[in-house]
Write a protein that holds these residues in place. Structure first.
Motif, PDB file in Angstrom:
ATOM      1  N   GLN A  96     -35.062  17.225 -80.846  1.00  0.00           N
ATOM      2  CA  GLN A  96     -36.097  16.880 -81.409  1.00  0.00           C
ATOM      3  C   GLN A  96     -36.156  17.221 -82.780  1.00  0.00           C
ATOM      4  OE1 GLN A  96     -39.768  18.202 -79.263  1.00  0.00           O
ATOM      5  NE2 GLN A  96     -40.854  18.748 -81.168  1.00  0.00           N
ATOM      6  N   PHE A  97     -35.561  18.304 -83.182  1.00  0.00           N
ATOM      7  CA  PHE A  97     -35.854  18.754 -84.587  1.00  0.00           C
ATOM      8  C   PHE A  97     -35.168  17.653 -85.607  1.00  0.00           C
ATOM      9  CE2 PHE A  97     -31.631  20.478 -84.021  1.00  0.00           C
ATOM     10  CZ  PHE A  97     -30.843  20.150 -85.260  1.00  0.00           C
ATOM     11  N   ARG A  98     -34.154  16.983 -85.009  1.00  0.00           N
ATOM     12  CA  ARG A  98     -33.304  15.920 -86.106  1.00  0.00           C
ATOM     13  C   ARG A  98     -34.585  14.591 -85.818  1.00  0.00           C
ATOM     14  NH1 ARG A  98     -31.752  15.584 -89.945  1.00  0.00           N
ATOM     15  NH2 ARG A  98     -30.357  13.573 -89.555  1.00  0.00           N
ATOM     16  N   ILE A  99     -35.162  14.367 -84.814  1.00  0.00           N
ATOM     17  CA  ILE A  99     -35.916  13.205 -84.943  1.00  0.00           C
ATOM     18  C   ILE A  99     -37.106  13.384 -85.836  1.00  0.00           C
ATOM     19  CG2 ILE A  99     -37.707  12.167 -83.409  1.00  0.00           C
ATOM     20  CD1 ILE A  99     -35.907  12.138 -81.181  1.00  0.00           C
ATOM     21  N   GLU A 100     -37.613  14.689 -85.654  1.00  0.00           N
ATOM     22  CA  GLU A 100     -38.796  15.305 -86.760  1.00  0.00           C
ATOM     23  C   GLU A 100     -38.045  15.054 -88.291  1.00  0.00           C
ATOM     24  OE1 GLU A 100     -41.047  18.340 -83.940  1.00  0.00           O
ATOM     25  OE2 GLU A 100     -39.741  19.177 -85.631  1.00  0.00           O
ATOM     26  N   GLU A 101     -36.894  15.436 -88.563  1.00  0.00           N
ATOM     27  CA  GLU A 101     -36.359  15.168 -89.932  1.00  0.00           C
ATOM     28  C   GLU A 101     -36.115  13.977 -90.251  1.00  0.00           C
ATOM     29  OE1 GLU A 101     -33.877  19.476 -89.661  1.00  0.00           O
ATOM     30  OE2 GLU A 101     -32.724  17.679 -89.517  1.00  0.00           O
ATOM     31  N   LEU A 102     -35.791  13.028 -89.455  1.00  0.00           N
ATOM     32  CA  LEU A 102     -35.761  11.520 -89.828  1.00  0.00           C
ATOM     33  C   LEU A 102     -36.966  10.956 -89.974  1.00  0.00           C
ATOM     34  CD1 LEU A 102     -32.999  10.568 -86.974  1.00  0.00           C
ATOM     35  CD2 LEU A 102     -32.714  10.746 -89.478  1.00  0.00           C
ATOM     36  N   LEU A 103     -38.010  11.440 -89.278  1.00  0.00           N
ATOM     37  CA  LEU A 103     -39.421  10.743 -89.366  1.00  0.00           C
ATOM     38  C   LEU A 103     -39.788  11.156 -90.566  1.00  0.00           C
ATOM     39  CD1 LEU A 103     -40.624  11.185 -85.850  1.00  0.00           C
ATOM     40  CD2 LEU A 103     -40.557   8.970 -86.959  1.00  0.00           C
ATOM     41  N   HIS A 104     -39.784  12.688 -91.042  1.00  0.00           N
ATOM     42  CA  HIS A 104     -40.138  13.303 -92.351  1.00  0.00           C
ATOM     43  C   HIS A 104     -39.919  12.487 -93.337  1.00  0.00           C
ATOM     44  CE1 HIS A 104     -40.472  16.306 -95.407  1.00  0.00           C
ATOM     45  NE2 HIS A 104     -41.532  16.594 -94.755  1.00  0.00           N
ATOM     46  N   GLU A 105     -38.330  12.403 -93.542  1.00  0.00           N
ATOM     47  CA  GLU A 105     -37.867  11.483 -94.595  1.00  0.00           C
ATOM     48  C   GLU A 105     -38.144  10.048 -94.602  1.00  0.00           C
ATOM     49  OE1 GLU A 105     -33.736  11.603 -93.821  1.00  0.00           O
ATOM     50  OE2 GLU A 105     -33.562  13.958 -93.929  1.00  0.00           O
ATOM     51  N   ALA A 106     -38.514   9.611 -93.491  1.00  0.00           N
ATOM     52  CA  ALA A 106     -38.894   8.101 -93.536  1.00  0.00           C
ATOM     53  C   ALA A 106     -40.226   7.934 -94.216  1.00  0.00           C
ATOM     54  CB  ALA A 106     -38.483   7.338 -92.259  1.00  0.00           C
ATOM     55  N   ALA A 107     -41.065   8.661 -93.498  1.00  0.00           N
ATOM     56  CA  ALA A 107     -42.583   8.645 -93.902  1.00  0.00           C
ATOM     57  C   ALA A 107     -42.734   8.810 -95.211  1.00  0.00           C
ATOM     58  CB  ALA A 107     -43.390   9.663 -93.189  1.00  0.00           C
ATOM     59  N   LEU A 108     -41.956   9.881 -95.995  1.00  0.00           N
ATOM     60  CA  LEU A 108     -42.059  10.217 -97.230  1.00  0.00           C
ATOM     61  C   LEU A 108     -41.555   9.058 -98.138  1.00  0.00           C
ATOM     62  CD1 LEU A 108     -40.721  13.903 -97.831  1.00  0.00           C
ATOM     63  CD2 LEU A 108     -43.250  12.906 -97.959  1.00  0.00           C
ATOM     64  N   ALA A 109     -40.569   8.268 -97.719  1.00  0.00           N
ATOM     65  CA  ALA A 109     -40.099   7.242 -98.642  1.00  0.00           C
ATOM     66  C   ALA A 109     -41.138   5.891 -98.429  1.00  0.00           C
ATOM     67  CB  ALA A 109     -38.793   6.535 -97.697  1.00  0.00           C
ATOM     68  N   THR A 110     -41.986   6.034 -97.799  1.00  0.00           N
ATOM     69  CA  THR A 110     -42.867   4.629 -97.765  1.00  0.00           C
ATOM     70  C   THR A 110     -43.562   4.958 -99.078  1.00  0.00           C
ATOM     71  OG1 THR A 110     -44.575   5.925 -96.578  1.00  0.00           O
ATOM     72  CG2 THR A 110     -42.958   4.801 -95.400  1.00  0.00           C
ATOM     73  N   GLY A 111     -43.984   6.018 -99.363  1.00  0.00           N
ATOM     74  CA  GLY A 111     -44.754   6.402-100.797  1.00  0.00           C
ATOM     75  C   GLY A 111     -46.508   6.473-100.158  1.00  0.00           C
ATOM     76  N   LEU A 112     -46.454   6.432 -98.938  1.00  0.00           N
ATOM     77  CA  LEU A 112     -48.046   6.178 -98.549  1.00  0.00           C
ATOM     78  C   LEU A 112     -48.272   7.502 -97.424  1.00  0.00           C
ATOM     79  CD1 LEU A 112     -48.060   2.586 -97.412  1.00  0.00           C
ATOM     80  CD2 LEU A 112     -49.150   3.468 -99.435  1.00  0.00           C
ATOM     81  N   ALA A 113     -47.365   8.236 -97.253  1.00  0.00           N
ATOM     82  CA  ALA A 113     -47.613   9.536 -96.446  1.00  0.00           C
ATOM     83  C   ALA A 113     -47.557  10.814 -97.452  1.00  0.00           C
ATOM     84  CB  ALA A 113     -46.564   9.458 -95.416  1.00  0.00           C
ATOM     85  N   ASP A 114     -48.593  11.664 -97.492  1.00  0.00           N
ATOM     86  CA  ASP A 114     -48.289  12.785 -98.366  1.00  0.00           C
ATOM     87  C   ASP A 114     -48.237  13.954 -97.177  1.00  0.00           C
ATOM     88  OD1 ASP A 114     -48.612  14.904 -99.940  1.00  0.00           O
ATOM     89  OD2 ASP A 114     -50.824  14.418-100.316  1.00  0.00           O
TER      90      ASP A 114
END
Length: 536
Positions: free
Chosen positions: A112-130
């Motif tokens: 799970q922790f790696r899934i969280e890290e992947l989602l965190h990086e992807a969300a930040l990369a959109t520029g729409l998630a703070d």
């Protein structure tokens, strides 16, 4: 009044909790071009624990649509067989054969922790998630115009406003408690010690469950691989066992050796846990929505926790996006609770039955379980009496107000079910059908068996629909631009019926309706929920 900031950089949705479900909600909202702010009490991007590990194939398809599946598949452990033992005798095999396609394995184990890290990086990369870490939510308020959330961060008090609030803050959700929403259920009699460890083992990557094995005759043991070198073992332990003693590294290492033999191991982590089966009495209160563990908690023997939470996220995100972007009226949001509460009730019923069999709470239950296990050991045809955990599958929305009954006698894909996935070609590149249609309301035209693709697009364009509805054609052979070409004759049989049809596919890849293409009419009333939109 609570008014969201009108500046272009202002978040439109406030999300509390940066676990996998909260982060997925932010990423999926970004796919709808909706801004969000995510408030997380931790000061690091992930929980740093494996916790939930099993990703079911439909959820892996969701990660693929989000661009995250490659690492999960490459670094995780794929499996399609579960073995169940009574003592040292195998009494049951659970096989998960392909459903006509081989895009994704039935299950992949990945921490799970790696899934969280992947989602965190992807969300930040959109520029729409703070995403703001180290924030503790202290209070919130809402009215007809929006929500205001007060949190304490590294620099003191902060205030965040938005149109809606999504509570992804886990089993102890402060948002849920503040709303006065009860969290009803029961605690099972099963208490477990779990240990993650690294080792090079000559074992097949399968799920193994033992009832009373020789190396642990007092209860259940579960073993499976988490990554290529990481394994997990769960042992049932007495309810009054001392956790500090049990999790002593040397004791854990010795316990592992009884199950796997004399192999060098490195214990990564260990802890104890007790199962709960709980559901919030409501998944929504005004502008506040509960998702994931804040809304429902089930036992882990079935992989129904994080997987179902991800479906909460996708279900809610597209509906919030439609409302905030003016594609639908607020009434559409009512369907979130109706659909996901029904899914939660189903998952609770399934896992509840499993846990009452696996960890009975009285002597009569134990005798009945042991009798079923003994019968299965004596005769294979009694194995269907053994419940070792029924693994997750997406819940069909056949009873939803967004699902229209079909007049077709036997459609190849039933309304309310997920769209069967397949590999197809689009514009010279290979993709998947779900990736091609996800995120938008789509009219997918499919010719009947032996029918011609020519003219299908013209007929599809004549179907009245809101201007923003996507239109696509699925065909067995290349037929010009805008056509998704099926790459497998076997998969074409999943879709090919007797007549030309249109599948109305929701943004979360569920089929809302199936209508004949020739003269069929699509009712968009429930899907747009009273929004005033022009049609074409």
């Amino acid at each position: 009044m609570v008014l969201p900031d009108s500046s272009s950089s202002s978040p439109r949705v406030v999300i509390v909790g940066a676990g996998p479900v909260g982060l997925a909600t932010a990423l999926l909202l970004a796919r709808q071009n909706v801004r969000s702010v995510v408030l997380e009490r931790r000061d690091q991007p992930s929980c740093r624990q494996s916790r939930a590990v099993t990703v079911q194939r439909d959820i892996l398809a969701l990660y693929d649509r989000l661009g995250l599946a490659d690492e999960i598949v490459n670094d995780g452990v794929s499996w399609s067989l579960g073995r169940t033992y009574y003592g040292d005798q195998e009494i049951l095999q659970l096989r998960f054969p392909p459903k006509g396609e081989e895009i994704y394995p039935p299950f992949v184990n990945f921490p799970q922790f790696r899934i969280e890290e992947l989602l965190h990086e992807a969300a930040l990369a959109t520029g729409l998630a703070d995403i703001r870490l180290g924030r503790t939510v202290d209070a919130f308020e809402q009215d007809d115009s929006g929500v205001r959330v007060t949190a304490t961060g590294p620099d003191g008090e902060e205030t965040h406003t938005g149109a809606y609030l999504v509570a992804a803050d886990g089993i102890g959700s402060r948002i849920r408690r503040h709303l006065g929403i009860t969290f009803d259920g029961w605690q099972t009699q099963g208490r477990f010690l779990v240990a993650d460890f690294e080792a090079e083992l000559p074992f097949e990557r399968e799920r193994r469950l033992w009832f009373n094995p020789p190396f642990h005759p007092e209860g259940i043991v579960l073993m499976h691989g988490v990554t290529r070198r990481l394994w997990r073992l769960d042992w049932q332990i007495p309810l009054d066992a001392d956790a500090d003693v049990l999790t002593d590294p040397e004791r854990v290492r010795a316990r592992i050796a009884t199950a796997i033999g004399d192999h060098p191991v490195r214990v990564v982590r260990s802890n104890t846990y007790t199962f709960q089966q709980c559901r919030a009495s409501a998944f929504r209160s005004g502008r506040v929505f509960l998702v994931g563990d804040a809304a429902h908690v089930v036992s882990p023997f079935g992989a129904r926790g994080m997987n179902s939470g991800m479906e909460d996220a996708e279900n809610l995100a597209w509906k919030l996006g439609f409302v905030l972007n003016g594609q639908a009226g607020p009434a559409l949001l009512d369907s979130y609770e109706a659909e996901r509460a029904a899914a939660a009730d189903h998952n609770l019923a399934v896992t509840g039955a499993s846990m009452k069999f696996m960890t009975p709470d009285d002597e009569a239950g134990r005798r009945a379980r042991d009798a079923a296990l003994a019968a299965a050991a004596d005769a294979p045809d009694h194995a269907n009496r053994v419940d070792s955990g029924k693994l997750y599958e997406p819940f069909p929305y056949t009873g939803s107000v967004l699902t229209a009954p079909t007049a077709l006698p036997s459609p190849r894909v039933r309304p309310g079910e997920p769209l069967p996935d397949l590999r197809c070609a689009q514009g010279g590149r290979t993709t998947t059908l779900r990736a091609a249609v996800a995120g938008a309301l789509t009219l997918l035209a499919v010719p009947g068996r032996g029918g011609l693709t020519s003219g299908l697009r013209t007929a599809l364009d004549a179907v009245p629909a809101p201007a923003w509805v996507r239109r696509a054609v699925l065909a067995p052979t290349p037929a010009g631009s805008g056509v998704l070409t099926v790459l497998s004759d076997e998969m074409w049989d999943v879709y090919a019926g007797e007549q030309d049809v249109v599948y109305v596919v929701r943004p979360d890849c569920y089929v809302a309706a199936v209508v004949p293409l020739d003269g069929g009419r699509v009712d968009f009333g429930a899907l747009t929920a009273a929004a005033s939109n022009t049609t074409r």
